[in-house]
Design a protein around this motif. Structure first.
Motif, PDB file in Angstrom:
ATOM      1  N   SER A  82       0.854  -1.196   0.000  1.00 39.09           N
ATOM      2  CA  SER A  82       0.000   0.000   0.000  1.00 39.09           C
ATOM      3  C   SER A  82       0.888   1.243   0.000  1.00 39.09           C
ATOM      4  O   SER A  82       0.887   2.023   0.949  1.00 39.09           O
ATOM      5  N   ASP A  83       1.619   1.423  -1.068  1.00 39.42           N
ATOM      6  CA  ASP A  83       2.554   2.544  -1.172  1.00 39.42           C
ATOM      7  C   ASP A  83       1.827   3.743  -1.778  1.00 39.42           C
ATOM      8  O   ASP A  83       1.170   3.618  -2.805  1.00 39.42           O
ATOM      9  N   SER A  84       1.949   4.891  -1.139  1.00 44.10           N
ATOM     10  CA  SER A  84       1.257   6.077  -1.638  1.00 44.10           C
ATOM     11  C   SER A  84       2.130   6.943  -2.543  1.00 44.10           C
ATOM     12  O   SER A  84       1.659   7.952  -3.072  1.00 44.10           O
ATOM     13  N   ARG A  85       3.387   6.572  -2.748  1.00 47.90           N
ATOM     14  CA  ARG A  85       4.293   7.392  -3.551  1.00 47.90           C
ATOM     15  C   ARG A  85       4.041   7.229  -5.050  1.00 47.90           C
ATOM     16  O   ARG A  85       4.113   6.114  -5.558  1.00 47.90           O
ATOM     17  N   PRO A  86       3.774   8.287  -5.763  1.00 49.93           N
ATOM     18  CA  PRO A  86       3.644   8.157  -7.220  1.00 49.93           C
ATOM     19  C   PRO A  86       4.908   7.580  -7.847  1.00 49.93           C
ATOM     20  O   PRO A  86       4.845   6.830  -8.823  1.00 49.93           O
ATOM     21  N   TRP A 177      -4.747   4.280  -1.672  1.00 50.08           N
ATOM     22  CA  TRP A 177      -5.879   3.819  -2.494  1.00 50.08           C
ATOM     23  C   TRP A 177      -5.964   4.646  -3.776  1.00 50.08           C
ATOM     24  O   TRP A 177      -6.124   4.095  -4.870  1.00 50.08           O
ATOM     25  N   VAL A 178      -5.875   5.967  -3.645  1.00 54.85           N
ATOM     26  CA  VAL A 178      -5.906   6.836  -4.822  1.00 54.85           C
ATOM     27  C   VAL A 178      -4.762   6.480  -5.767  1.00 54.85           C
ATOM     28  O   VAL A 178      -4.951   6.331  -6.983  1.00 54.85           O
ATOM     29  N   ASN A 179      -3.574   6.341  -5.222  1.00 54.74           N
ATOM     30  CA  ASN A 179      -2.400   6.010  -6.028  1.00 54.74           C
ATOM     31  C   ASN A 179      -2.583   4.690  -6.760  1.00 54.74           C
ATOM     32  O   ASN A 179      -2.307   4.577  -7.959  1.00 54.74           O
ATOM     33  N   MET A 180      -3.078   3.677  -6.040  1.00 55.41           N
ATOM     34  CA  MET A 180      -3.267   2.351  -6.621  1.00 55.41           C
ATOM     35  C   MET A 180      -4.327   2.348  -7.716  1.00 55.41           C
ATOM     36  O   MET A 180      -4.114   1.819  -8.815  1.00 55.41           O
ATOM     37  N   LEU A 181      -5.480   2.952  -7.447  1.00 58.07           N
ATOM     38  CA  LEU A 181      -6.581   2.874  -8.410  1.00 58.07           C
ATOM     39  C   LEU A 181      -6.324   3.725  -9.648  1.00 58.07           C
ATOM     40  O   LEU A 181      -6.665   3.323 -10.768  1.00 58.07           O
ATOM     41  N   LEU A 182      -5.709   4.883  -9.477  1.00 55.93           N
ATOM     42  CA  LEU A 182      -5.422   5.709 -10.652  1.00 55.93           C
ATOM     43  C   LEU A 182      -4.405   5.030 -11.564  1.00 55.93           C
ATOM     44  O   LEU A 182      -4.517   5.090 -12.794  1.00 55.93           O
ATOM     45  N   HIS A 183      -3.424   4.366 -10.966  1.00 56.50           N
ATOM     46  CA  HIS A 183      -2.448   3.665 -11.802  1.00 56.50           C
ATOM     47  C   HIS A 183      -3.074   2.427 -12.449  1.00 56.50           C
ATOM     48  O   HIS A 183      -2.804   2.130 -13.623  1.00 56.50           O
ATOM     49  N   THR A 184      -3.879   1.693 -11.691  1.00 60.76           N
ATOM     50  CA  THR A 184      -4.515   0.492 -12.244  1.00 60.76           C
ATOM     51  C   THR A 184      -5.383   0.852 -13.440  1.00 60.76           C
ATOM     52  O   THR A 184      -5.399   0.148 -14.455  1.00 60.76           O
ATOM     53  N   TYR A 295      -2.960  14.337  -8.146  1.00 64.01           N
ATOM     54  CA  TYR A 295      -2.441  13.571  -7.019  1.00 64.01           C
ATOM     55  C   TYR A 295      -0.928  13.729  -6.903  1.00 64.01           C
ATOM     56  O   TYR A 295      -0.392  13.890  -5.799  1.00 64.01           O
ATOM     57  N   VAL A 296      -0.240  13.692  -8.026  1.00 67.53           N
ATOM     58  CA  VAL A 296       1.221  13.878  -8.005  1.00 67.53           C
ATOM     59  C   VAL A 296       1.558  15.248  -7.418  1.00 67.53           C
ATOM     60  O   VAL A 296       2.464  15.370  -6.578  1.00 67.53           O
ATOM     61  N   GLU A 301       3.859  18.250  -2.958  1.00 67.03           N
ATOM     62  CA  GLU A 301       3.759  19.368  -2.026  1.00 67.03           C
ATOM     63  C   GLU A 301       3.881  18.874  -0.581  1.00 67.03           C
ATOM     64  O   GLU A 301       4.611  19.452   0.228  1.00 67.03           O
ATOM     65  N   ALA A 302       3.149  17.798  -0.273  1.00 66.89           N
ATOM     66  CA  ALA A 302       3.211  17.239   1.079  1.00 66.89           C
ATOM     67  C   ALA A 302       4.617  16.740   1.403  1.00 66.89           C
ATOM     68  O   ALA A 302       5.122  16.925   2.516  1.00 66.89           O
ATOM     69  N   GLU A 303       5.255  16.135   0.423  1.00 67.03           N
ATOM     70  CA  GLU A 303       6.603  15.610   0.606  1.00 67.03           C
ATOM     71  C   GLU A 303       7.600  16.737   0.856  1.00 67.03           C
ATOM     72  O   GLU A 303       8.495  16.628   1.697  1.00 67.03           O
ATOM     73  N   ALA A 304       7.420  17.850   0.142  1.00 71.31           N
ATOM     74  CA  ALA A 304       8.359  18.964   0.247  1.00 71.31           C
ATOM     75  C   ALA A 304       8.335  19.600   1.631  1.00 71.31           C
ATOM     76  O   ALA A 304       9.365  20.038   2.143  1.00 71.31           O
TER      77      ALA A 304
END
Length: 369
Positions: A82-86, A177-184, A295-296, A301-304
């Motif tokens: 369940s990785d949230s990183r793009p 979840w957002v990361n997974m479903l958008l990529h899928t 999402y990216v 932004e959150a990462e920065a």
């Protein structure tokens, strides 16, 4: 009593073309339910299967080999299930492009077609490697088809927290979840050699599995589903339990940051349209491209602004590792912990002085007294 012949053998005496149904989606979204249904209707889950447990007492309907190889690759890529990183998709993408990995999967798939011409491969880790599996299936002469399970994100998050004791928090799980479903969604778009894709709502599957699965079978031209037998249908009726939906949280229950809440809600709304007839259109694809970009941007932004938190966690991990190393070697002296090349650079007279101060002068044999 002799075993009944497979329905596809009766209805299709000339044989059935090879096909692999890949069941994708986030963990706890109903992938096991869908894979269990199609396997009971006659499609083949390559053995051995992952055994049931308390989180899924009716079974996972996923091949153990697939889970093991995905775990191996995720560990190598330093990617979580369940990785949230793009950026995590680039790490697993490197593995997907490797020829030895593609050969390995093709060689694993090939002998299972001797059991049945239509296979089902399911694993919550599958989306990370869909490109690899698509190529491997085509190399075996099979047509890859895709079914993505859709369950409200709040229910997925709640189920993971309930059954997996996840400590990373609702915001992380919603983001993953957002990361997974958008990529899928992006990875399952039509490509040369594919046989189509469908999106299945978990609620529809529990409410009317016959109608939902029949529509899936016709959309993907799965002969096993189209020509199933009445005894197999009765078996699925015994398998399906409306109480499988044991978590019914809403997005508001998660108390997410405002932008993540809105992006999650919009992603869910758009995914639902894909499950409707005629909803999978180029315009829809463009909308998902925009959602991925949003999402990216949000993640970067959150990462920065959270670098201090990441740096603090790194120092904490280093401190724990040092403490564990010291606990594992309590009798090892301070001098012994100094790297050899550093000790060698210290003049002998200084080293002798340190030993005398520590009460560890060497005897005539060179050992410590």
């Amino acid at each position: 009593m002799t075993e009944q012949p497979r329905a596809i053998d009766e209805m299709n005496p000339d044989g059935v073309p090879r096909k692999v149904l890949f069941v994708a989606g986030a963990g706890r979204s109903g992938t096991s339910t869908l894979a269990g249904i199609v396997s009971k209707l006659g499609m083949h889950v390559p053995l051995p299967e992952v055994p049931p447990d308390d989180s899924n007492p009716r079974g996972f309907s996923e091949p153990q080999w697939v889970v093991d190889v995905h775990d191996e690759w995720l560990k190598e890529a330093l990617v979580q299930v369940s990785d949230s990183r793009p950026g995590a998709w680039f790490e697993t993408g490197r593995i997907c492009s490797r020829e030895p990995a593609r050969i390995r999967v093709s060689e694993w798939l090939e002998p299972h077609f001797a059991e049945h011409p239509e296979l089902v491969v399911k694993d919550p880790r599958l989306s990370w490697f869909l490109g690899l599996w698509r190529v491997a299936a085509i190399r075996t002469g099979a047509t890859p088809v895709f079914a993505t399970m859709l369950r409200p994100p709040a229910e997925v998050v709640g189920s993971k927290q309930k059954y997996y004791a996840n400590k990373l928090g609702s915001a992380h799980l919603a983001a993953s979840w957002v990361n997974m479903l958008l990529h899928t969604e992006r990875a399952t778009r039509p490509a040369e050699g594919d046989g189509g894709r469908v999106f299945v709502r978990y609620e529809d599957l529990l409410t009317d599995w016959v109608r939902t699965t029949t529509a899936l079978g016709h959309a993907l031209d799965l002969q096993t589903i189209i020509h199933t037998r009445s005894d197999q249908i009765r078996e699925v009726h015994r398998f399906i339990d409306p109480n499988l939906r044991r978590v019914t949280s809403t997005l508001d229950d998660l108390a997410l940051p405002a932008r993540l809440h809105d992006l999650t809600a919009e992603t869910w709304e758009q995914l639902n349209k894909l499950a409707d007839e005629g909803g999978d259109t180029p315009d829809a694809h463009a909308t998902f491209d925009q959602l991925r970009e949003a999402y990216v941007d949000l993640y970067e932004e959150a990462e920065a602004i959270s670098r201090s938190t990441a740096e603090h966690a790194r120092h904490q991990a280093r401190r724990r590792a040092l403490a564990e190393a010291e606990a594992a070697e309590p009798t090892r002296s301070l001098a012994d912990r100094v790297p050899h090349d550093v000790r060698a650079a210290i003049p002998p007279s200084v080293r002798r002085g340190v030993r005398r101060a520590l009460g560890r002068e060497r005897d005539a044999t060179g050992g410590d007294r």
